[in-house]
Write an enzyme that holds these catalytic residues in place. Structure first.
Site, mmCIF file in Angstrom:
data_model
loop_
_atom_site.group_PDB
_atom_site.id
_atom_site.type_symbol
_atom_site.label_atom_id
_atom_site.label_comp_id
_atom_site.label_asym_id
_atom_site.label_seq_id
_atom_site.Cartn_x
_atom_site.Cartn_y
_atom_site.Cartn_z
ATOM 1 N N GLY A 158 17.995 -40.638 -33.840
ATOM 2 C CA GLY A 158 18.801 -39.643 -33.775
ATOM 3 C C GLY A 158 18.504 -38.371 -33.823
ATOM 4 O O GLY A 158 19.504 -36.880 -34.133
ATOM 5 N N ASP A 159 16.850 -37.779 -33.978
ATOM 6 C CA ASP A 159 16.489 -36.678 -34.410
ATOM 7 C C ASP A 159 15.438 -36.792 -33.718
ATOM 8 O O ASP A 159 14.387 -35.673 -34.757
ATOM 9 C CB ASP A 159 17.025 -35.991 -35.544
ATOM 10 N N LEU A 160 15.112 -36.927 -32.282
ATOM 11 C CA LEU A 160 13.441 -37.070 -32.141
ATOM 12 C C LEU A 160 12.895 -36.001 -31.301
ATOM 13 O O LEU A 160 14.359 -34.858 -30.657
ATOM 14 C CB LEU A 160 13.521 -38.318 -30.525
#
Length: 315
Positions: free
Chosen positions: A10-12
């Site tokens: 979700g937040d690479l």
């Protein structure tokens, strides 16, 4: 993670990747910060829980600079393909030193969003924004990987399994010479960001921003083909004398709040807070500016860094 654990990150982004040791050839890559993680097969909420809203329309707390086109549209739903797009952004930055949709490291979130959506609507714009001279020196294998990861259509984007099995990711076709330059690429990116923030902060006080903005406005009025989401920075036309000794010394003294002849991290953080730059981001940028790793930025380092690129190539 998608197939084995059943979770989306979700937040690479670069900030969420760590190496297990300083020996990068032997180190393991660690992914951190799962605050935005969610199950791959996210259970549907019933109407009572979602207040009648579209179940496929989700709000995301990730980082827009790493978002694919589908997350900028409504309804939006986070899928494994979004993580793979973010992986493509990361690889692109590591091998070229810049974001694929922010070549000069000065774009706003809205500008990046506009370019990403433009490419999704017109694939021919991919060459303009992404497939330029930055990728010329990359191997065919690396270029193939990037195109598969940055495909605007999530249905045609590379899967996590294909990514892990790709010859370049496996190290079969990757060049160690290129990979070893990734550290220098990241440092160069940090120094560009430092110059960007400094000039944005002090251009007005030097009496240069008004004329530059006027010039940019006049230029854009004569070129209606540019979309509002991709206008050039109003600092594009800053005169070269902004990098004169007099101006750079003036900027340095303004940053040197303690007036002790060096810039300390806390001083730069205090100044950049007015620009909305987080302390974490300032620390990362500051470390790139501190070329001799002394813990402070001296005047000669500052002047050398600010003059490392001409304004044409920087802005």
């Amino acid at each position: 993670c998608h197939d084995t654990a059943g979770w989306l990150h979700g937040d690479l982004k670069l900030e969420n990747l760590l190496l297990s040791s300083a020996d990068y050839r032997e180190a393991q890559l660690k992914v951190v910060d799962f605050g935005c993680a969610m199950p791959v097969d996210r259970p549907e909420q019933d109407d009572e829980n979602n207040n009648g809203e579209d179940q496929d329309d989700q709000e995301f707390a990730g980082t827009p600079f790493y978002w694919p086109p589908e997350l900028f549209r409504r309804p939006a739903r986070y899928t494994p393909a979004a993580d793979l797009w973010a992986a493509g952004i990361i690889v692109y930055i590591l091998v070229t030193g810049s974001h694929p949709f922010d070549k000069d490291c000065n774009a706003t979130d809205d500008q990046v969003r506009g370019r990403v959506l433009a490419v999704a609507q017109d694939p021919e714009l991919f060459d303009r924004f992404v497939w330029d001279e930055r990728v010329d020196r990359l191997s065919n294998s690396c270029r193939e990987l990037l195109k598969a990861l940055l495909h605007p259509d999530p249905a045609q984007r590379m899967t996590s399994g294909d990514f892990l099995r790709h010859p370049w990711v496996q190290g079969l076709t990757a060049s160690w010479e290129l990979l070893e330059r990734s550290h220098q690429n990241l440092q160069a990116l940090g120094r560009k960001r430092f110059r960007d923030q400094v000039l944005h902060k002090f251009a007005t006080s030097l009496g240069l921003a008004t004329a530059a903005a006027s010039s940019s406005s006049s230029s854009s009025s004569n070129n209606n083909s540019n979309s509002s989401s991709d206008k050039e920075s109003p600092y594009k036309s800053l005169p070269q004398n902004i990098l004169s000794d007099e101006n750079l010394i003036q900027i340095f003294r303004a940053l040197d709040l303690k007036q002790n002849g060096v810039l300390e991290l806390e001083e730069v953080q205090q100044t950049f807070q007015t620009l909305g730059v987080s302390d974490e981001d300032v620390k990362e940028i500051f470390e790139c500016a501190d070329m001799d790793r002394s813990g402070v930025v001296k005047l000669d380092e500052f002047m050398s860094l600010m003059r490392n690129q001409t304004l044409e190539t920087f802005w």
